[in-house]
Design a protein around this motif. Sequence first.
Motif, PDB file in Angstrom:
ATOM      1  N   PHE A  49       0.826  -1.198   0.000  1.00  0.00           N
ATOM      2  CA  PHE A  49       0.000   0.000   0.000  1.00  0.00           C
ATOM      3  C   PHE A  49       0.864   1.254   0.000  1.00  0.00           C
ATOM      4  O   PHE A  49       0.608   2.200  -0.747  1.00  0.00           O
ATOM      5  CB  PHE A  49      -0.934   0.009   1.212  1.00  0.00           C
ATOM      6  CG  PHE A  49      -1.637   1.316   1.404  1.00  0.00           C
ATOM      7  CD1 PHE A  49      -2.681   1.677   0.576  1.00  0.00           C
ATOM      8  CD2 PHE A  49      -1.223   2.196   2.382  1.00  0.00           C
ATOM      9  CE1 PHE A  49      -3.315   2.888   0.740  1.00  0.00           C
ATOM     10  CE2 PHE A  49      -1.849   3.408   2.548  1.00  0.00           C
ATOM     11  CZ  PHE A  49      -2.900   3.758   1.726  1.00  0.00           C
ATOM     12  N   ALA A  50       1.911   1.270   0.826  1.00  0.00           N
ATOM     13  CA  ALA A  50       2.799   2.436   0.909  1.00  0.00           C
ATOM     14  C   ALA A  50       3.534   2.658  -0.409  1.00  0.00           C
ATOM     15  O   ALA A  50       3.646   3.795  -0.880  1.00  0.00           O
ATOM     16  CB  ALA A  50       3.799   2.256   2.048  1.00  0.00           C
ATOM     17  N   VAL A  51       4.027   1.601  -1.016  1.00  0.00           N
ATOM     18  CA  VAL A  51       4.719   1.728  -2.300  1.00  0.00           C
ATOM     19  C   VAL A  51       3.761   2.280  -3.353  1.00  0.00           C
ATOM     20  O   VAL A  51       4.106   3.187  -4.111  1.00  0.00           O
ATOM     21  CB  VAL A  51       5.323   0.373  -2.750  1.00  0.00           C
ATOM     22  CG1 VAL A  51       5.808   0.438  -4.183  1.00  0.00           C
ATOM     23  CG2 VAL A  51       6.460  -0.032  -1.825  1.00  0.00           C
ATOM     24  N   TYR A  52       2.551   1.761  -3.395  1.00  0.00           N
ATOM     25  CA  TYR A  52       1.564   2.244  -4.363  1.00  0.00           C
ATOM     26  C   TYR A  52       1.261   3.716  -4.128  1.00  0.00           C
ATOM     27  O   TYR A  52       1.224   4.515  -5.064  1.00  0.00           O
ATOM     28  CB  TYR A  52       0.273   1.415  -4.271  1.00  0.00           C
ATOM     29  CG  TYR A  52      -0.756   1.818  -5.300  1.00  0.00           C
ATOM     30  CD1 TYR A  52      -0.799   1.173  -6.530  1.00  0.00           C
ATOM     31  CD2 TYR A  52      -1.663   2.840  -5.063  1.00  0.00           C
ATOM     32  CE1 TYR A  52      -1.731   1.542  -7.496  1.00  0.00           C
ATOM     33  CE2 TYR A  52      -2.593   3.223  -6.011  1.00  0.00           C
ATOM     34  CZ  TYR A  52      -2.619   2.568  -7.225  1.00  0.00           C
ATOM     35  OH  TYR A  52      -3.533   2.944  -8.179  1.00  0.00           O
ATOM     36  N   THR A  60      -4.744   6.180  -3.182  1.00  0.00           N
ATOM     37  CA  THR A  60      -4.914   4.794  -2.767  1.00  0.00           C
ATOM     38  C   THR A  60      -5.366   3.972  -3.972  1.00  0.00           C
ATOM     39  O   THR A  60      -5.940   4.514  -4.911  1.00  0.00           O
ATOM     40  CB  THR A  60      -5.963   4.673  -1.646  1.00  0.00           C
ATOM     41  OG1 THR A  60      -7.187   5.224  -2.100  1.00  0.00           O
ATOM     42  CG2 THR A  60      -5.513   5.386  -0.391  1.00  0.00           C
ATOM     43  N   PRO A  61      -5.108   2.668  -3.927  1.00  0.00           N
ATOM     44  CA  PRO A  61      -5.566   1.820  -5.038  1.00  0.00           C
ATOM     45  C   PRO A  61      -7.083   1.890  -5.161  1.00  0.00           C
ATOM     46  O   PRO A  61      -7.785   2.133  -4.178  1.00  0.00           O
ATOM     47  CB  PRO A  61      -5.119   0.413  -4.623  1.00  0.00           C
ATOM     48  CG  PRO A  61      -4.035   0.624  -3.620  1.00  0.00           C
ATOM     49  CD  PRO A  61      -4.356   1.917  -2.931  1.00  0.00           C
ATOM     50  N   PRO A  62      -7.615   1.666  -6.350  1.00  0.00           N
ATOM     51  CA  PRO A  62      -9.068   1.703  -6.541  1.00  0.00           C
ATOM     52  C   PRO A  62      -9.777   0.720  -5.608  1.00  0.00           C
ATOM     53  O   PRO A  62      -9.348  -0.413  -5.450  1.00  0.00           O
ATOM     54  CB  PRO A  62      -9.254   1.294  -7.999  1.00  0.00           C
ATOM     55  CG  PRO A  62      -7.952   1.571  -8.655  1.00  0.00           C
ATOM     56  CD  PRO A  62      -6.905   1.392  -7.593  1.00  0.00           C
ATOM     57  N   GLY A  63     -10.823   1.189  -4.954  1.00  0.00           N
ATOM     58  CA  GLY A  63     -11.604   0.333  -4.074  1.00  0.00           C
ATOM     59  C   GLY A  63     -11.064   0.213  -2.664  1.00  0.00           C
ATOM     60  O   GLY A  63     -11.606  -0.520  -1.855  1.00  0.00           O
TER      61      GLY A  63
END
Length: 76
Positions: A49-52, A60-63
Amino acid sequence: MAASTVNTFRELGGVFGVAVLGSIVNAQLTTKLALQLKVLGLPANFQSFAVYAITHGGNTPPGVSISPTILISTSN
């Protein structure tokens, strides 16, 4: 006509040069960031999550809905 051809190839060289260098920098950032997060002891589920978030400008990633309060450890 020769000048147009030279200008076109110069522009294409600039575009592809930026794309290649950007890819190299992104790969280095992602690899080194993942290693540092592991060294810092960030839980595995938050590492990706942190890398993304860092590589995508804080998004944040979708969803995914996440609050920073879940990162606070209550096991002290």
